[in-house]
Design an enzyme around this catalytic site. Structure first.
Site, mmCIF file in Angstrom:
data_model
loop_
_atom_site.group_PDB
_atom_site.id
_atom_site.type_symbol
_atom_site.label_atom_id
_atom_site.label_comp_id
_atom_site.label_asym_id
_atom_site.label_seq_id
_atom_site.Cartn_x
_atom_site.Cartn_y
_atom_site.Cartn_z
ATOM 1 N N ALA A 73 0.816 -1.223 0.000
ATOM 2 C CA ALA A 73 0.000 0.000 0.000
ATOM 3 C C ALA A 73 0.846 1.267 0.000
ATOM 4 O O ALA A 73 0.441 2.287 -0.552
ATOM 5 C CB ALA A 73 -0.952 -0.011 1.195
ATOM 6 N N THR A 74 2.033 1.203 0.594
ATOM 7 C CA THR A 74 2.903 2.389 0.571
ATOM 8 C C THR A 74 3.246 2.759 -0.869
ATOM 9 O O THR A 74 3.110 3.927 -1.276
ATOM 10 C CB THR A 74 4.213 2.114 1.347
ATOM 11 O OG1 THR A 74 3.879 1.791 2.702
ATOM 12 C CG2 THR A 74 5.141 3.319 1.324
ATOM 13 N N ASN A 153 -6.279 3.246 10.277
ATOM 14 C CA ASN A 153 -5.481 2.159 10.844
ATOM 15 C C ASN A 153 -5.284 2.277 12.351
ATOM 16 O O ASN A 153 -4.908 1.314 12.993
ATOM 17 C CB ASN A 153 -4.118 2.093 10.158
ATOM 18 C CG ASN A 153 -3.424 3.428 10.121
ATOM 19 O OD1 ASN A 153 -3.918 4.381 9.518
ATOM 20 N ND2 ASN A 153 -2.285 3.532 10.767
ATOM 21 N N GLN A 181 -6.753 -0.969 5.196
ATOM 22 C CA GLN A 181 -7.418 -1.570 6.361
ATOM 23 C C GLN A 181 -8.834 -2.036 6.039
ATOM 24 O O GLN A 181 -9.518 -2.580 6.911
ATOM 25 C CB GLN A 181 -7.478 -0.554 7.514
ATOM 26 C CG GLN A 181 -6.131 -0.161 8.075
ATOM 27 C CD GLN A 181 -5.464 -1.265 8.888
ATOM 28 O OE1 GLN A 181 -6.101 -2.240 9.307
ATOM 29 N NE2 GLN A 181 -4.169 -1.137 9.113
ATOM 30 N N SER A 201 -3.300 -3.948 0.319
ATOM 31 C CA SER A 201 -2.077 -4.692 0.609
ATOM 32 C C SER A 201 -2.399 -6.083 1.142
ATOM 33 O O SER A 201 -3.305 -6.246 1.962
ATOM 34 C CB SER A 201 -1.288 -3.898 1.660
ATOM 35 O OG SER A 201 -0.037 -4.482 1.879
ATOM 36 N N HIS A 203 -0.652 -8.137 3.133
ATOM 37 C CA HIS A 203 -0.294 -8.548 4.500
ATOM 38 C C HIS A 203 -1.259 -8.015 5.561
ATOM 39 O O HIS A 203 -1.126 -8.329 6.743
ATOM 40 C CB HIS A 203 1.161 -8.190 4.829
ATOM 41 C CG HIS A 203 1.419 -6.761 5.196
ATOM 42 N ND1 HIS A 203 1.454 -6.324 6.504
ATOM 43 C CD2 HIS A 203 1.679 -5.668 4.432
ATOM 44 C CE1 HIS A 203 1.734 -5.023 6.522
ATOM 45 N NE2 HIS A 203 1.872 -4.600 5.290
ATOM 46 N N THR A 242 9.839 -7.157 -12.636
ATOM 47 C CA THR A 242 9.392 -8.549 -12.743
ATOM 48 C C THR A 242 8.351 -8.842 -11.669
ATOM 49 O O THR A 242 8.557 -8.507 -10.504
ATOM 50 C CB THR A 242 10.610 -9.490 -12.595
ATOM 51 O OG1 THR A 242 11.538 -9.182 -13.625
ATOM 52 C CG2 THR A 242 10.191 -10.949 -12.696
ATOM 53 N N CYS A 327 3.471 2.741 13.425
ATOM 54 C CA CYS A 327 4.478 3.521 12.712
ATOM 55 C C CYS A 327 5.043 4.640 13.563
ATOM 56 O O CYS A 327 6.056 5.229 13.207
ATOM 57 C CB CYS A 327 3.878 4.123 11.448
ATOM 58 S SG CYS A 327 3.053 2.897 10.465
HETATM 59 C C1 LIG Z 1 -0.413 -0.806 6.532
HETATM 60 C C2 LIG Z 1 -0.934 0.423 5.872
HETATM 61 C C3 LIG Z 1 -0.228 1.036 4.831
HETATM 62 C C4 LIG Z 1 1.119 0.530 4.368
HETATM 63 O O1 LIG Z 1 0.959 -0.662 3.676
HETATM 64 P P1 LIG Z 1 2.242 -1.546 3.248
HETATM 65 O O2 LIG Z 1 1.658 -2.611 2.396
HETATM 66 O O3 LIG Z 1 2.813 -2.052 4.533
HETATM 67 O O4 LIG Z 1 3.168 -0.662 2.518
HETATM 68 C C5 LIG Z 1 -0.775 2.154 4.251
HETATM 69 N N1 LIG Z 1 -1.951 2.645 4.650
HETATM 70 C C6 LIG Z 1 -2.659 2.086 5.639
HETATM 71 C C7 LIG Z 1 -3.968 2.659 6.039
HETATM 72 C C8 LIG Z 1 -2.179 0.959 6.289
HETATM 73 O O5 LIG Z 1 -2.871 0.414 7.276
#
Ligand SMILES: *Cc1c(COP(=O)(O)O)cnc(C)c1O
Length: 385
Positions: A73-74, A153, A181, A201, A203, A242, A327
């Site tokens: 997501a970053t 988050n 989220q 994302s 994870h 890739t 964070c």
């Molecule tokens: C975890 C999170 C991110 C970052 O996501 P990554 O996949 O770890 O880079 C960005 N925005 C929100 C709201 C998140 O909870």
């Protein structure tokens, strides 16, 4: 019970065993490059990517070619904001976002300011919601895009993205949402919700780390951000590199499971979080964020005059929870989200965040309540001794 009990599922989630099983062959036997389709190795990889892309796009009511794979997501947020502001520079230089966004939006917005863009940071009410009239007033003929997160988050507040998207579209402004989220936790429909760009994302939904996606609307309106990574022109030349085939396969499986189990999971989490909140309130705890429009697995709370860090240290060997946002735990600053709600700085320092997840059990939830109650009693006793 196995210790420590993990209750920090907004920071990350454990990989679901079913997801790992699906991924494994793509680390070893099926190692092909999904772009090298002159042979079966590449073809097998390409077929697996196609299947995962279908699962992911269907889950959010998008088309398969509207999914751009990224590292998370970053990166999706960087691509959405930088790529769009750059691509549509002839429309203007104005971005609208919000003070409670994740650092992966706020720091990008700050960077955009250093290269001559104008950013409006909307404020929020005590629940973490923006005011739609303020949003409307902020839009000018130079506004290129609006970026507002779907679910926060830290405090779990869910905003009405459908209404925000409607306003954006009426004003011919591109609407991006950071839904890291939200996807896999609440129903998301990019058509119904008028979303043009959406970051998410794997994870955060029991998939692997290092793989994510940006939804990029194909029609009405067609949006195409400039790339920030250039190279082999993968992903419609929006994101070179890739493809992370095992990651993508895992992402597809993770979202499929999440959508399939969402309703049952949310019923379970709601019951548990209501129980936790009620028992915390009985010992003086105060809930941060929205009382109802919130992620049901989120509990953000503070106990007046009791330091959240002290509670965490007290229970650390047995239970893993976080203070404010993951964070910002390194820094001593109070959470920017809690301050934006209008909390006093001394109270914001007291907050703890609990994130319930798929593999937690009722026994673990009861144990959490017991541990925190005992810790509060101990800490109060120390204060009065
Ligand atoms: C975890 C999170 C991110 C970052 O996501 P990554 O996949 O770890 O880079 C960005 N925005 C929100 C709201 C998140 O909870």
């Amino acid at each position: 019970m196995n210790f420590p009990i993990y209750l920090d599922h907004h920071a990350t989630t454990p990989l679901d065993q079913r997801v790992l099983d699906e991924m494994m062959p793509y680390f070893t036997m099926k190692f092909g490059n999904a772009s090298s389709t002159d042979h079966s190795f590449g073809n097998d990889a390409a077929i697996a990517v196609k299947s995962a892309r279908e699962k992911i796009s269907k889950s959010i009511n998008a088309k398969h070619d509207e999914i751009i794979f990224t590292s998370g997501a970053t990166e999706s947020n960087n691509l959405a904001l930088i790529g769009t502001m750059q691509k549509y520079v002839d429309r203007g230089n104005h971005l609208i976002t919000c003070v409670t966004e994740h650092q992966a939006i706020l720091d990008v917005a700050k960077y955009l300011e250093t290269i001559g863009k104008n950013v409006t940071y909307l404020h929020v009410n005590k629940y973490g919601e923006i005011n739609l009239k303020e949003l409307l007033d902020a839009i000018t003929d130079k506004t290129v895009m609006i970026s507002i997160m779907t679910a926060n988050n830290e405090i779990g507040t869910i905003v009405d993205v459908e209404k925000i998207g409607k306003i954006a579209h009426e004003k011919n402004v591109i609407f991006h949402t950071d839904a890291a989220q939200a996807v896999g936790h609440i129903p998301m429909d990019v058509q119904k919700m008028n979303i043009d760009l959406m970051s998410f994302s794997a994870h955060k939904m029991y998939g692997p780390k290092g793989i994510g996606a940006l939804y990029v609307r194909g029609i009405k309106p067609r949006v195409k951000p400039d790339p920030i990574l250039r190279g082999g022109r993968q992903e419609r030349n929006i994101r070179s590199g890739t493809l992370n085939v095992p990651g993508i396969v895992g992402f597809g499986k993770a979202i499929e499971i999440a959508i399939g189990e969402m309703d049952a999971e949310n019923i379970r989490f709601k019951k548990w979080s209501e129980k936790i909140i009620k028992s915390f309130q009985e010992i003086g705890g105060k809930l941060n964020g929205h009382p109802t429009s919130r992620l049901v697995h989120n509990i953000n709370v503070f106990f007046p005059k009791i330091d959240g860090k002290a509670i965490i240290n007290d229970i650390n060997n047995e239970i893993s929870i976080s203070a404010g946002s993951a964070c910002t735990t390194e820094s001593v600053e109070a959470s920017h989200v809690l301050l934006a709600l209008g909390m006093m700085e001394e109270d914001a320092h007291l907050a703890i965040r609990i994130g319930i997840g798929r593999f937690n059990t009722k026994e673990e939830i009861d144990y959490l309540i017991e541990c925190i109650s005992n810790s509060i009693k101990n800490l109060l006793k120390i204060q009065t001794d």
